[in-house]
Design a protein around this motif. Sequence first.
Motif, PDB file in Angstrom:
ATOM      1  N   PRO A 249       0.837  -1.199   0.000  1.00  0.00           N
ATOM      2  CA  PRO A 249       0.000   0.000   0.000  1.00  0.00           C
ATOM      3  C   PRO A 249       0.873   1.251   0.000  1.00  0.00           C
ATOM      4  O   PRO A 249       1.791   1.371   0.803  1.00  0.00           O
ATOM      5  CB  PRO A 249      -0.785  -0.119   1.314  1.00  0.00           C
ATOM      6  CG  PRO A 249       0.027  -1.048   2.172  1.00  0.00           C
ATOM      7  CD  PRO A 249       0.739  -1.968   1.235  1.00  0.00           C
ATOM      8  N   MET A 250       0.593   2.160  -0.916  1.00  0.00           N
ATOM      9  CA  MET A 250       1.390   3.402  -0.991  1.00  0.00           C
ATOM     10  C   MET A 250       0.506   4.578  -1.362  1.00  0.00           C
ATOM     11  O   MET A 250      -0.068   4.628  -2.454  1.00  0.00           O
ATOM     12  CB  MET A 250       2.518   3.247  -2.025  1.00  0.00           C
ATOM     13  CG  MET A 250       3.655   2.362  -1.547  1.00  0.00           C
ATOM     14  SD  MET A 250       4.963   2.195  -2.794  1.00  0.00           S
ATOM     15  CE  MET A 250       4.182   1.127  -3.987  1.00  0.00           C
TER      16      MET A 250
ATOM     17  N   GLN B 160      -7.263  -1.018   1.651  1.00  0.00           N
ATOM     18  CA  GLN B 160      -6.678  -0.797   2.984  1.00  0.00           C
ATOM     19  C   GLN B 160      -7.432   0.314   3.719  1.00  0.00           C
ATOM     20  O   GLN B 160      -7.343   1.488   3.341  1.00  0.00           O
ATOM     21  CB  GLN B 160      -5.197  -0.416   2.897  1.00  0.00           C
ATOM     22  CG  GLN B 160      -4.555  -0.370   4.283  1.00  0.00           C
ATOM     23  CD  GLN B 160      -3.148   0.211   4.325  1.00  0.00           C
ATOM     24  OE1 GLN B 160      -2.932   1.340   3.913  1.00  0.00           O
ATOM     25  NE2 GLN B 160      -2.197  -0.542   4.837  1.00  0.00           N
TER      26      GLN B 160
ATOM     27  N   HIS C 253       2.753   1.304  11.562  1.00  0.00           N
ATOM     28  CA  HIS C 253       3.411   2.559  11.145  1.00  0.00           C
ATOM     29  C   HIS C 253       3.006   3.802  11.924  1.00  0.00           C
ATOM     30  O   HIS C 253       3.060   4.913  11.400  1.00  0.00           O
ATOM     31  CB  HIS C 253       3.179   2.799   9.642  1.00  0.00           C
ATOM     32  CG  HIS C 253       3.756   1.703   8.789  1.00  0.00           C
ATOM     33  ND1 HIS C 253       3.544   1.606   7.432  1.00  0.00           N
ATOM     34  CD2 HIS C 253       4.543   0.643   9.103  1.00  0.00           C
ATOM     35  CE1 HIS C 253       4.167   0.540   6.954  1.00  0.00           C
ATOM     36  NE2 HIS C 253       4.775  -0.066   7.954  1.00  0.00           N
TER      37      HIS C 253
ATOM     38  N   SER D 162       5.124  -5.555   9.263  1.00  0.00           N
ATOM     39  CA  SER D 162       6.049  -4.461   9.026  1.00  0.00           C
ATOM     40  C   SER D 162       6.676  -4.084  10.371  1.00  0.00           C
ATOM     41  O   SER D 162       6.626  -4.880  11.328  1.00  0.00           O
ATOM     42  CB  SER D 162       5.300  -3.283   8.399  1.00  0.00           C
ATOM     43  OG  SER D 162       6.186  -2.367   7.813  1.00  0.00           O
TER      44      SER D 162
ATOM     45  N   GLY E 210       9.991  -4.514   2.878  1.00  0.00           N
ATOM     46  CA  GLY E 210      11.095  -3.686   3.349  1.00  0.00           C
ATOM     47  C   GLY E 210      12.316  -3.760   2.464  1.00  0.00           C
ATOM     48  O   GLY E 210      13.116  -4.692   2.577  1.00  0.00           O
TER      49      GLY E 210
ATOM     50  N   ILE F 194       6.025  -5.601  -2.431  1.00  0.00           N
ATOM     51  CA  ILE F 194       7.026  -4.752  -3.069  1.00  0.00           C
ATOM     52  C   ILE F 194       6.439  -3.341  -3.147  1.00  0.00           C
ATOM     53  O   ILE F 194       5.323  -3.153  -3.638  1.00  0.00           O
ATOM     54  CB  ILE F 194       7.339  -5.242  -4.508  1.00  0.00           C
ATOM     55  CG1 ILE F 194       7.666  -6.744  -4.526  1.00  0.00           C
ATOM     56  CG2 ILE F 194       8.449  -4.411  -5.143  1.00  0.00           C
ATOM     57  CD1 ILE F 194       9.039  -7.136  -4.100  1.00  0.00           C
TER      58      ILE F 194
HETATM   59  C1  FMN Z   1       5.153   6.877  -1.111  1.00  0.00           C
HETATM   60  C2  FMN Z   1       4.828   5.857  -0.052  1.00  0.00           C
HETATM   61  C3  FMN Z   1       3.541   5.825   0.480  1.00  0.00           C
HETATM   62  C4  FMN Z   1       3.197   4.856   1.431  1.00  0.00           C
HETATM   63  N1  FMN Z   1       1.901   4.773   1.866  1.00  0.00           N
HETATM   64  C5  FMN Z   1       1.512   3.728   2.636  1.00  0.00           C
HETATM   65  C6  FMN Z   1       0.138   3.484   2.888  1.00  0.00           C
HETATM   66  O1  FMN Z   1      -0.757   4.168   2.378  1.00  0.00           O
HETATM   67  N2  FMN Z   1      -0.181   2.443   3.716  1.00  0.00           N
HETATM   68  C7  FMN Z   1       0.777   1.626   4.244  1.00  0.00           C
HETATM   69  O2  FMN Z   1       0.440   0.674   4.964  1.00  0.00           O
HETATM   70  N3  FMN Z   1       2.094   1.812   3.982  1.00  0.00           N
HETATM   71  C8  FMN Z   1       2.474   2.808   3.165  1.00  0.00           C
HETATM   72  N4  FMN Z   1       3.796   2.938   2.815  1.00  0.00           N
HETATM   73  C9  FMN Z   1       4.774   1.919   3.234  1.00  0.00           C
HETATM   74  C10 FMN Z   1       4.923   0.843   2.142  1.00  0.00           C
HETATM   75  O3  FMN Z   1       3.735   0.062   2.069  1.00  0.00           O
HETATM   76  C11 FMN Z   1       6.099  -0.120   2.405  1.00  0.00           C
HETATM   77  O4  FMN Z   1       5.904  -0.748   3.646  1.00  0.00           O
HETATM   78  C12 FMN Z   1       7.433   0.604   2.406  1.00  0.00           C
HETATM   79  O5  FMN Z   1       7.560   1.464   1.278  1.00  0.00           O
HETATM   80  C13 FMN Z   1       8.605  -0.395   2.399  1.00  0.00           C
HETATM   81  O6  FMN Z   1       8.595  -1.181   1.241  1.00  0.00           O
HETATM   82  P1  FMN Z   1       9.636  -0.867   0.017  1.00  0.00           P
HETATM   83  O7  FMN Z   1      10.990  -0.790   0.642  1.00  0.00           O
HETATM   84  O8  FMN Z   1       9.468  -2.042  -0.908  1.00  0.00           O
HETATM   85  O9  FMN Z   1       9.225   0.424  -0.603  1.00  0.00           O
HETATM   86  C14 FMN Z   1       4.173   3.926   1.889  1.00  0.00           C
HETATM   87  C15 FMN Z   1       5.461   3.998   1.374  1.00  0.00           C
HETATM   88  C16 FMN Z   1       5.793   4.929   0.399  1.00  0.00           C
HETATM   89  C17 FMN Z   1       7.185   4.924  -0.174  1.00  0.00           C
END
Ligand code: FMN
Length: 348
Positions: A23-24, A100, A165, A250, A286, A308
Motif C-alpha cells: 500500500p502506498m 486498505q 506505522h 512491518s 522492506g 514490493i
Molecule cells: C510513497 C509511499 C507511500 C506509502 N503509503 C503507505 C500506505 O498508504 N499504507 C501503508 O500501509 N504503507 C504505506 N507505505 C509503506 C509501504 O507500504 C512499504 O511498507 C514501504 O515502502 C517499504 O517497502 P519498500 O521498501 O518495498 O518500498 C508507503 C510507502 C511509500 C514509499
Amino acid sequence: MSSIFEPLTLRGVAIKNRIAMAPMLMYTGNDDGKVTDLHLAHYGARALGGVGLITTEVVAVAPSGRISEKDLGLWDNGQIEGLRRLSAMIRNCGAVGCLQLAHAGRKSQVSGDIYAPSALAHGDQSRVPQELTYGEIKGLVKAYGASAARAVETGFECLEIHAAHGYLIHEFLSPLSNRRMDDYGGERESRWRLLLEIVAEVRSVWPQDKPFIIRLSAEDKAGPGGSTVAETVELVARLKAAGVDMVSVSAGGLSPVFDGAIYPGYQVDYAEQVKREAAIPVGCNGSITSSELVEAILRRESADIVYIGRELLRNPFWLLDVARTMGVEAPLAIPTYARATGPYVRGH
Ligand SMILES: Cc1cc2nc3c(=O)[nH]c(=O)nc-3n(C[C@H](O)[C@H](O)[C@H](O)COP(=O)(O)O)c2cc1C
C-alpha cells in the motif's frame, strides 16, 4: 521451478503469484476522498504488470483520519462508486484487489483537530492531538464497521486494516503512545482492545468467503519501552482466532526516527517469527527489490507473499522482467505482452 509464480489461496480467493503491491499513498485525490483517473491508471498499470495482489493506499474511515486532504475515503456512500470502478479495473487487469482501511491518528496532516489515544505529539515538529473520549472511541469502532460495509459494495476481493506505522490503531497498541487509564489503555489487553473490537465489527460485515488482512508493526522501533515481537505474536494469535486470514508484518513508524538498521529484507525476520509462532500466513516487506531475495524468502518459508513497494513505483512491469529472466510464462491479462518477453526475434 519458481516459488514466485505459485498461486496462494486465502479463503475462497486465489492470488496467481506471491507478489503483492505494498500500500502506498500517492496524494493524487481531490479533497472529496473519491477515486480519480490517476488512481485507475496507477493501479491498473501495476495489475497489468502481473502483480498478484494489489493493495490500495490508505482509505480513510473518517475525514479527520486522513493523512492528507488528497487521501481516498470511505466514510460516505458517495465514495463507493469510484472504488467500485477501481476494483473492477484491478480485476480486469488480472490481479486481486485489496482495500486498505485506515485512520491516521496523530500523524494526520489535515487542517482542524487531530486525534489519538493520548495528547502526545508524534515528533518535535508535529501537532499535539486531542485525546479521544471513550464515546469517540466507540464511534470509531462503528466507523470502521460502516466503512467495511461500504467496502463490500465496492467489490474488492480482500480487505486490510492498517494497524502499523504509528497511525491510530498502532498508537493504541503501543505503551509509548497510549497513556490512557481507562479500558483502552494500561495493560496490553486494554491497549489491544480497540483493534480487537474493530476486527470483530469488521469481520461481522465482511463476507465469510473473502480474506481479511491486518498490517502490524512487529516492533515499534521507537526507543526503549515499546511493544516487542513476542507480544505481537500473542496479539496475532488473538487476531487469528477472530477471523483474520493473514498478517502483513512491518515495523516502526511510531516515531519520526526508525531505531534500527535498514538493508534489503530488514523486516523479514519479524514475518518469519510471526508465521512460525502464530501459525498464520504472513506477508513481509522492506527494501526488497530483487527476485533472488524474494525467491529465497519464499523457499525458506519466511513469508507466504512478498510486498514490493518503491520498486513497483520505479517499474510497474518489474514482474514481467522477473518472469522473462526466470523463463516463466506468467499469466497476462493482455497476452500480447508475451511478444515482448521472448527471445530476440523481429517484432511484428
Ligand atoms: C510513497 C509511499 C507511500 C506509502 N503509503 C503507505 C500506505 O498508504 N499504507 C501503508 O500501509 N504503507 C504505506 N507505505 C509503506 C509501504 O507500504 C512499504 O511498507 C514501504 O515502502 C517499504 O517497502 P519498500 O521498501 O518495498 O518500498 C508507503 C510507502 C511509500 C514509499
